[in-house]
Design a protein around this motif. Sequence first.
Motif, short mmCIF file in Angstrom:
data_model
loop_
_atom_site.label_atom_id
_atom_site.label_comp_id
_atom_site.label_asym_id
_atom_site.label_seq_id
_atom_site.Cartn_x
_atom_site.Cartn_y
_atom_site.Cartn_z
N ALA A 166 -0.45 8.52 12.01
CA ALA A 166 0.30 9.20 10.95
C ALA A 166 1.81 8.97 11.12
N ALA A 167 2.27 8.97 12.38
CA ALA A 167 3.69 8.70 12.64
C ALA A 167 4.06 7.28 12.24
N PHE A 168 3.17 6.33 12.50
CA PHE A 168 3.42 4.95 12.10
C PHE A 168 3.54 4.84 10.58
N ILE A 169 2.66 5.52 9.86
CA ILE A 169 2.74 5.53 8.40
C ILE A 169 4.06 6.12 7.94
N GLU A 170 4.47 7.20 8.59
CA GLU A 170 5.74 7.86 8.23
C GLU A 170 6.91 6.92 8.44
N ILE A 171 6.85 6.10 9.49
CA ILE A 171 7.94 5.17 9.78
C ILE A 171 7.96 4.02 8.77
N GLN A 172 6.79 3.49 8.47
CA GLN A 172 6.71 2.31 7.61
C GLN A 172 6.68 2.64 6.12
N HIS A 173 6.40 3.92 5.81
CA HIS A 173 6.34 4.37 4.40
C HIS A 173 5.28 3.64 3.59
N GLU A 174 4.24 3.22 4.26
CA GLU A 174 3.10 2.63 3.55
C GLU A 174 1.86 2.78 4.42
N VAL A 175 0.71 2.79 3.79
CA VAL A 175 -0.54 2.99 4.51
C VAL A 175 -1.19 1.63 4.77
N PRO A 176 -1.30 1.21 6.05
CA PRO A 176 -1.98 -0.05 6.35
C PRO A 176 -3.48 0.09 6.12
N ASN A 177 -4.19 -1.01 6.19
CA ASN A 177 -5.63 -0.94 5.94
C ASN A 177 -6.35 -0.21 7.08
N ALA A 178 -7.57 0.20 6.77
CA ALA A 178 -8.35 0.98 7.73
C ALA A 178 -8.63 0.22 9.02
N TYR A 179 -8.63 -1.10 8.96
CA TYR A 179 -8.88 -1.92 10.14
C TYR A 179 -7.81 -1.69 11.20
N VAL A 180 -6.56 -1.55 10.78
CA VAL A 180 -5.47 -1.29 11.72
C VAL A 180 -5.68 0.03 12.43
N CYS A 181 -6.05 1.05 11.66
CA CYS A 181 -6.29 2.38 12.25
C CYS A 181 -7.45 2.34 13.23
N ALA A 182 -8.59 1.78 12.80
CA ALA A 182 -9.79 1.78 13.63
C ALA A 182 -9.61 0.96 14.90
N SER A 183 -9.03 -0.24 14.77
CA SER A 183 -8.85 -1.09 15.95
C SER A 183 -7.83 -0.49 16.90
N GLY A 184 -6.78 0.11 16.37
CA GLY A 184 -5.78 0.74 17.24
C GLY A 184 -6.36 1.90 18.02
N ILE A 185 -7.14 2.73 17.36
CA ILE A 185 -7.77 3.87 18.04
C ILE A 185 -8.75 3.40 19.10
N LEU A 186 -9.52 2.35 18.80
CA LEU A 186 -10.46 1.81 19.78
C LEU A 186 -9.72 1.26 20.99
N ILE A 187 -8.64 0.54 20.77
CA ILE A 187 -7.88 -0.02 21.88
C ILE A 187 -7.28 1.09 22.74
#
Length: 295
Positions: A166-187
């Motif tokens: 959520a902080a990343f979205i706040e910084i970039q002011h756009e919502v990346p695709n779900a793949y970025v969220c899922a892979s980041g959380i897994l890593i």
Amino acid sequence: MTTAVGISNFILTRYPPVLSSAYALAFGTGGIGLFAALAGDRITVSAIPLLGIVTVTLWADLLIMRVIDDIRDQDYDRVADPQRPVASGAVQLRDLSALTAACVTIIVAANLFFQAGLVVIVGQLLYAAAVLVVGQRFPATRGDNLVLKVLIGFPVQLLLYVYLFAAFIEIQHEVPNAYVCASGILILTLCAGQLEFGKKLARRPAVGERSYTNSLGYLTTLLLTIGTGPLAVALFVVAAQVSPLSKALVALPAIGVVAYGIKYLSGTDNRWPAAVSALGLLGTLVAFAVVGAVG
């Protein structure tokens, strides 16, 4: 003993300020940097104010988690580690309640203008409180079954990763695709695994000791300790949109942990040094932060 003395004793012995602050900073900037690298973005200087909010929030939140863990484990600690503040009675539960209330106040104040993050953190705190209550009522959920315990506690970590996204979205002011969220959380989950398993790994656990060796077996626990970091790096190398040099930087801490693991496996030391896993995790988070800034 006054409340201030009890709280100070708890923080100094169970949550050393310098180390915990360094970890909160690395966790926050590293997690956000990871999401940036996966999305092909960079974290710029303009993000520093929000990174400060995230760091303060993580520091206070992780202190609350330490309080909850020590309260849940106090019966076990009275036998296994009676010098700990809660187990020894050096700090009273009313003192920890005051400390928790102060941390919650800090979290709310820090996130007043980051409402999406505040919602996630409040949800995480409510879940952690529910786990504490359930643990008092059903001791089996906080006992020797470490696998069950870590599964019950996993949503606490998961919601922290969602907070960083959520902080990343706040910084970039756009919502990346779900793949970025899922892979980041897994890593991030795999990175944390090397510390979780490493701090409870022994060839021959003491009688009554809570060790993953008792739950999963020695070799399985060792493989999880030294293998989760490299697996996280492999996923990062495949998914991240950064330079080969940046990917090599991220790989270095995991390579170091594996090298030590080979030495440990061929030796006779009984207990895996938790500091090795902690340094591996910290190094990876710092690398994520650097890569998130430079690409």
